[in-house]
Design an enzyme around this catalytic site. Structure first.
Site, short mmCIF file in Angstrom:
data_model
loop_
_atom_site.label_atom_id
_atom_site.label_comp_id
_atom_site.label_asym_id
_atom_site.label_seq_id
_atom_site.Cartn_x
_atom_site.Cartn_y
_atom_site.Cartn_z
N LYS A 183 0.83 -1.21 0.00
CA LYS A 183 0.00 0.00 0.00
C LYS A 183 0.86 1.25 0.00
CE LYS A 183 -4.00 -2.21 1.91
NZ LYS A 183 -4.79 -2.60 3.02
N ARG A 184 2.09 1.09 0.43
CA ARG A 184 2.97 2.27 0.49
C ARG A 184 3.64 2.58 -0.84
NH1 ARG A 184 5.99 -0.21 4.85
NH2 ARG A 184 4.32 -1.70 4.61
#
Ligand code: GLU
Length: 446
Positions: free
Chosen positions: A217-218
């Protein structure tokens, strides 16, 4: 076969991620393919991680993607409530039942009357299941420690609550992410402790990036949240189509498929074992394909909000529809219309090298451009009249074909390629076109 009942069970801890959307979609597709029920259950027991509005935004994004469901917190249904925090009594009741039967034990918190409940993992057991994606998997009980089913605040842990809920909600099949494979033996032991039928599991493969690493997600290089795609002007049908291919492949040799076709074709035997590559180019291609299929009117409405947000002043509806028809084919996602627009109307006009070489090499270019300018001065700047002026220029100068069209195009757009010229010039407006021609003439005369 009993009626298929599947569920998507998000924790309302954030926005709808591509991976969650895929889990929801595969359950949905399986349900619809088998004319079964699709249920949404909110797993909100990790209170610290719940975010306000998380549930609503998840549901809203699923709806936007084209999913619908039969039972959920917002719709209700026969097997509710559909939020785990509203089912605490049920978990307590079944934890007590295990305690009474000696299959679980209490664990007191030091200096307190509160206790957690720990499941006693049976000795010498093998937990085997036939996964719809991975085939036969097995785990030994000796590798699993006694684990907490109910915390001392009365909140169940995921592995316990999920079994109680799936059982009472009559869930028949479970599609979920592969991170849950190792949870499955714990869940199976709870089913066995109660003598309940175990659903059929299917653990979907990882979604990986170009480097074959799990999407994180980063990782900012890939847009990963459904809401972001929506804001960028991706079409829900395109995303639906693209996501359906992340870990499943249709039996026919065609990848552009409508929702109905995917439902019809969705066959759990064709779930893939290999990690699914999140191919950004493929997503762009699919989205572009769907955008091209929009009618002129639909495309106008599709791009309007992007132009409005960009502060574009629409001269008239006709102007907007001309602009739309000019850029429709090139627009790969809604927000891109702004770039295409800016590129089109850019103030700092210049000529590409190959184009400049072309008009420099052709001796008739300069007179063609000058004559074209002279003829458009006096006309109403409409596509048909511009077209007539181009033709007349050809007659006056004695050029045709490439030698006529290229100088007109290059002097006014700076490029040898582009959409239909008369339409485009009419949108640009006479003054801009004449300014560009003057600049080109100055280059040729220098
Ligand atoms: N709440 C769990 C998750 O979001 C659901 C897992 C499951 O489907 O059992 O991962």
């Amino acid at each position: 076969m009993k009626k298929v009942r599947v569920r998507y069970a998000p924790s309302p801890t954030g926005l709808l991620h591509i991976g969650n959307a895929r889990t929801a979609m595969f359950n949905y597709l399986f349900a619809r393919h088998h004319k079964g029920d699709f249920i949404i259950r909110i797993e909100d027991t990790d209170i610290a991680r719940n975010v306000k509005g998380g549930e609503a935004s998840q549901l809203e994004n699923l709806k936007w993607l084209g999913l619908d469901w039969d039972e959920s917190p917002d719709k209700g249904g026969l097997y509710g409530p559909y939020r785990q925090l509203e089912r605490l009594d049920l978990y307590k009741k079944y934890a007590n039942d295990l305690l009474e039967r000696g299959l679980a034990y209490k664990e007191y918190k030091e200096g307190s009357d509160n206790y957690a409940v720990r499941f006693k993992v049976p000795k010498g057991q093998t937990y085997c299941f036939n996964d719809m994606v991975r085939g036969s998997l097995s785990f030994e009980s000796k590798d699993i420690e006694d684990w907490i089913i109910l915390k001392d605040n009365g909140i169940p842990t995921y592995n316990f609550a999920v079994v109680i809920d799936d059982h009472f909600m009559k869930i028949t099949h479970v599609f979920r992410g592969e991170e849950h494979i190792t949870n499955t033996p714990k869940q199976i032991m709870v089913y066995q402790a109660f003598g309940w039928e175990i659903p059929i599991f299917g653990h979907m493969t990882l979604i990986v990036n170009e480097d074959k690493k799990k999407l994180s997600k980063r990782d900012r290089s890939i847009v990963q949240f459904i809401g972001q795609y929506r804001d960028l002007g991706y079409l829900p049908q395109a995303l639906f189509n693209f996501i359906s291919l992340l870990g499943w492949s249709p039996s026919i040799n065609e990848e552009i498929l409508s929702q109905d076709q995917i439902i019809e074709l969705f066959d759990s035997d064709r779930l893939t074992k290999a990690p699914s590559f999140f191919d950004v180019d493929k997503l762009t291609f699919i989205n572009h394909t769907y955008i091209k299929k929009l009618s002129d009117e639909e495309f106008v409405e599709f791009i309007r909000p992007f132009l409005v947000n960009h502060g574009v002043k629409m001269k008239s509806e006709e102007w907007l529809s001309d602009l739309a028809s000019l850029l429709h084919d090139r627009c790969e996602y809604g927000a891109q219309i702004v770039e295409l627009y800016d590129e089109f109307f850019k103030a700092d006009f210049d000529i590409e090298d190959e184009a400049l070489n072309f008009i420099k090499e052709e001796t008739t270019s300069l007179s063609t451009i000058k004559q074209f300018k002279a003829l458009i001065r006096g006309i109403n700047f409409e596509p048909q009249l511009i077209q007539d002026a181009i033709k007349q220029t050809g007659k006056d100068v004695g050029v045709k074909g490439k030698n006529l069209y290229m100088p007109c195009r290059i002097a006014t757009t700076g490029s040898m390629h582009g959409p239909e010229l008369p339409k485009m010039l009419s949108l640009l407006g006479k003054q801009t076109v004449i300014d560009r021609i003057n600049y080109t003439i100055s280059l040729l005369e220098a």
